[in-house]
Design a protein around this motif. Sequence first.
Motif, PDB file in Angstrom:
ATOM      1  N   HIS A  94     -67.227 -23.600  66.161  1.00  0.00           N
ATOM      2  CA  HIS A  94     -66.716 -22.352  66.199  1.00  0.00           C
ATOM      3  C   HIS A  94     -67.836 -22.505  65.019  1.00  0.00           C
ATOM      4  O   HIS A  94     -67.459 -21.882  63.669  1.00  0.00           O
ATOM      5  CB  HIS A  94     -65.600 -21.493  65.928  1.00  0.00           C
ATOM      6  CG  HIS A  94     -65.131 -21.770  67.344  1.00  0.00           C
ATOM      7  ND1 HIS A  94     -65.564 -20.437  67.675  1.00  0.00           N
ATOM      8  CD2 HIS A  94     -64.029 -21.520  67.770  1.00  0.00           C
ATOM      9  CE1 HIS A  94     -64.785 -20.560  69.584  1.00  0.00           C
ATOM     10  NE2 HIS A  94     -64.309 -21.748  69.417  1.00  0.00           N
ATOM     11  N   ASP A 114     -67.012 -15.887  65.279  1.00  0.00           N
ATOM     12  CA  ASP A 114     -68.711 -16.363  66.552  1.00  0.00           C
ATOM     13  C   ASP A 114     -68.804 -15.730  67.606  1.00  0.00           C
ATOM     14  O   ASP A 114     -69.553 -15.609  68.174  1.00  0.00           O
ATOM     15  CB  ASP A 114     -68.884 -17.285  66.062  1.00  0.00           C
ATOM     16  CG  ASP A 114     -67.845 -18.467  67.014  1.00  0.00           C
ATOM     17  OD1 ASP A 114     -66.842 -18.432  67.523  1.00  0.00           O
ATOM     18  OD2 ASP A 114     -68.844 -19.587  67.077  1.00  0.00           O
ATOM     19  N   TYR A 164     -67.417 -16.691  70.352  1.00  0.00           N
ATOM     20  CA  TYR A 164     -67.109 -17.647  71.341  1.00  0.00           C
ATOM     21  C   TYR A 164     -66.388 -17.751  71.720  1.00  0.00           C
ATOM     22  O   TYR A 164     -64.955 -17.902  70.882  1.00  0.00           O
ATOM     23  CB  TYR A 164     -68.474 -18.332  71.212  1.00  0.00           C
ATOM     24  CG  TYR A 164     -69.706 -18.675  70.789  1.00  0.00           C
ATOM     25  CD1 TYR A 164     -69.918 -18.492  72.324  1.00  0.00           C
ATOM     26  CD2 TYR A 164     -69.941 -18.019  70.051  1.00  0.00           C
ATOM     27  CE1 TYR A 164     -71.897 -18.097  72.037  1.00  0.00           C
ATOM     28  CE2 TYR A 164     -71.801 -18.400  69.337  1.00  0.00           C
ATOM     29  CZ  TYR A 164     -72.494 -17.474  71.524  1.00  0.00           C
ATOM     30  OH  TYR A 164     -73.546 -17.367  71.982  1.00  0.00           O
ATOM     31  N   ASN A 190     -64.533 -20.950  73.679  1.00  0.00           N
ATOM     32  CA  ASN A 190     -64.990 -22.597  74.264  1.00  0.00           C
ATOM     33  C   ASN A 190     -63.839 -23.034  74.607  1.00  0.00           C
ATOM     34  O   ASN A 190     -62.400 -22.883  74.797  1.00  0.00           O
ATOM     35  CB  ASN A 190     -65.185 -23.380  72.954  1.00  0.00           C
ATOM     36  CG  ASN A 190     -66.650 -23.202  72.415  1.00  0.00           C
ATOM     37  OD1 ASN A 190     -67.518 -22.584  72.709  1.00  0.00           O
ATOM     38  ND2 ASN A 190     -66.932 -22.988  70.890  1.00  0.00           N
ATOM     39  N   GLN A 243     -67.660 -23.366  77.604  1.00  0.00           N
ATOM     40  CA  GLN A 243     -68.585 -22.375  76.088  1.00  0.00           C
ATOM     41  C   GLN A 243     -68.990 -20.534  77.405  1.00  0.00           C
ATOM     42  O   GLN A 243     -70.067 -21.061  78.230  1.00  0.00           O
ATOM     43  CB  GLN A 243     -69.871 -22.093  75.548  1.00  0.00           C
ATOM     44  CG  GLN A 243     -69.544 -21.325  74.828  1.00  0.00           C
ATOM     45  CD  GLN A 243     -70.213 -21.408  73.000  1.00  0.00           C
ATOM     46  OE1 GLN A 243     -71.966 -21.690  73.556  1.00  0.00           O
ATOM     47  NE2 GLN A 243     -70.123 -21.801  71.594  1.00  0.00           N
ATOM     48  N   TYR A 244     -68.256 -19.880  77.062  1.00  0.00           N
ATOM     49  CA  TYR A 244     -68.684 -18.516  77.610  1.00  0.00           C
ATOM     50  C   TYR A 244     -69.857 -17.588  77.555  1.00  0.00           C
ATOM     51  O   TYR A 244     -70.270 -18.347  75.856  1.00  0.00           O
ATOM     52  CB  TYR A 244     -67.520 -17.246  78.289  1.00  0.00           C
ATOM     53  CG  TYR A 244     -66.792 -18.489  78.482  1.00  0.00           C
ATOM     54  CD1 TYR A 244     -66.827 -18.816  79.829  1.00  0.00           C
ATOM     55  CD2 TYR A 244     -64.876 -18.569  78.378  1.00  0.00           C
ATOM     56  CE1 TYR A 244     -65.853 -19.231  80.862  1.00  0.00           C
ATOM     57  CE2 TYR A 244     -63.552 -19.406  79.304  1.00  0.00           C
ATOM     58  CZ  TYR A 244     -64.422 -18.893  80.623  1.00  0.00           C
ATOM     59  OH  TYR A 244     -63.762 -20.203  81.608  1.00  0.00           O
ATOM     60  N   SER A 245     -70.302 -17.150  77.924  1.00  0.00           N
ATOM     61  CA  SER A 245     -71.300 -16.229  77.182  1.00  0.00           C
ATOM     62  C   SER A 245     -70.465 -15.565  75.742  1.00  0.00           C
ATOM     63  O   SER A 245     -69.176 -15.298  75.480  1.00  0.00           O
ATOM     64  CB  SER A 245     -72.055 -14.856  77.794  1.00  0.00           C
ATOM     65  OG  SER A 245     -71.963 -15.303  78.970  1.00  0.00           O
ATOM     66  N   LYS A 246     -71.236 -15.444  75.224  1.00  0.00           N
ATOM     67  CA  LYS A 246     -70.884 -14.462  73.634  1.00  0.00           C
ATOM     68  C   LYS A 246     -70.407 -13.248  73.173  1.00  0.00           C
ATOM     69  O   LYS A 246     -71.161 -12.749  74.225  1.00  0.00           O
ATOM     70  CB  LYS A 246     -72.510 -14.300  72.716  1.00  0.00           C
ATOM     71  CG  LYS A 246     -71.626 -13.989  71.327  1.00  0.00           C
ATOM     72  CD  LYS A 246     -73.068 -13.838  70.153  1.00  0.00           C
ATOM     73  CE  LYS A 246     -72.221 -13.896  68.593  1.00  0.00           C
ATOM     74  NZ  LYS A 246     -71.961 -13.686  68.476  1.00  0.00           N
ATOM     75  N   TYR A 247     -69.766 -12.230  73.685  1.00  0.00           N
ATOM     76  CA  TYR A 247     -68.295 -11.472  72.520  1.00  0.00           C
ATOM     77  C   TYR A 247     -69.106 -10.157  72.245  1.00  0.00           C
ATOM     78  O   TYR A 247     -69.687 -10.511  71.695  1.00  0.00           O
ATOM     79  CB  TYR A 247     -67.491 -11.622  73.270  1.00  0.00           C
ATOM     80  CG  TYR A 247     -66.430 -11.722  74.300  1.00  0.00           C
ATOM     81  CD1 TYR A 247     -66.311 -11.567  75.296  1.00  0.00           C
ATOM     82  CD2 TYR A 247     -66.439 -13.514  74.796  1.00  0.00           C
ATOM     83  CE1 TYR A 247     -65.397 -11.693  76.344  1.00  0.00           C
ATOM     84  CE2 TYR A 247     -66.273 -13.903  75.815  1.00  0.00           C
ATOM     85  CZ  TYR A 247     -66.083 -13.106  76.731  1.00  0.00           C
ATOM     86  OH  TYR A 247     -65.009 -12.937  78.262  1.00  0.00           O
TER      87      TYR A 247
END
Length: 336
Positions: free
Chosen positions: A227, A258, A260, A262, A274-278
């Motif tokens: 992160h 951030d 994210y 992970n 890593q998932y899409s950004k929230y």
Amino acid sequence: MTSVGRELSNPPLDGISNLRFSNHSDLLLVSSWDKSVRLYDATANILRSQFLHSAPVLDCCFHDDSSGFSASSDNTVRRLLFSSNKEDILGTHDAPVRCLDYSYAAGQLVTGSWDKTIKCWDPRGASGQHHTLVGTYPQPERVYSLSLVGHRLVVATAGRHVNVYDLRNMSQPEQRRESSLKYQTRCVRCYPNGTGYALSSVEGRVAMEFFDLSEPSQAKKYAFKCHRKSEAGRDIVYPVNAMAFHPIYGTFATGGCDGYVNVWDGSNKKRLYQYSKYPSSIAALSFSRDGRLLAVASSYTFEDGPKPHEQDAIYVRSVNEIEVKPKPKVYANPPA
């Protein structure tokens, strides 16, 4: 990259402090700074019940699918009865109650407070009575996070202290440790297999620790950076607010400021996914009991002080095996 998951309707109106799946179903309990505890059916996307306290709620957990507990900044520990929407005060601390968890092994609720104590409660005592207190155990500093596995309790406090207890004998810690991370502890979570715990800090790091004090075991411990990002030649570092272990594979998710999430394979020291950004900071994470769902609290955690921010939201995403299952080790020269 996959989508962020399905957003639950009727989210809390102010910062989400924690969320947890039940050990028995896809019910999800959510505590918030808006003074509420909400119970959702995560698969049906229904708000089943809601409790309003007199102050921000800092943590929550299930007892079973008919009741749960909450930790409030008004110093109270409350028991919540879902079917009747009633609550009673189980007991109090001398300062805000920061964290709690229910031990199925000991049949006790464990609460940690900024009054520098841990308390254990027997919730089977008479409703509303304070005599359910089993014991009070002083800590070196304010309690920030705690985690249970079997009869083991790990308590992380301010000042980077970590105390490890056996719930069957709370007279003193089995081990008194110091965090191997240089900065303030944000979250502690025990490994599902009971061999150790992960610790996260405000400075974008996670430490992997082991209970066994023998040299070979201690040689396995390590810490890693996460992160963080480089921008214009400098490192930007984000607090790691949340961690959750996958109940089947023992891999774990981290959530940071951030935005994210992970997923890590701690044994092989690898990031799996890593998932899409929230939309906002990740405040809390929880896997469902079968590991097929991951609940994510996207909620500004005031790391930069008061400022305009995205609305708080809870996302429930389906977890694919490829995201959480450890990959087999590949040998450069396969054994003949």
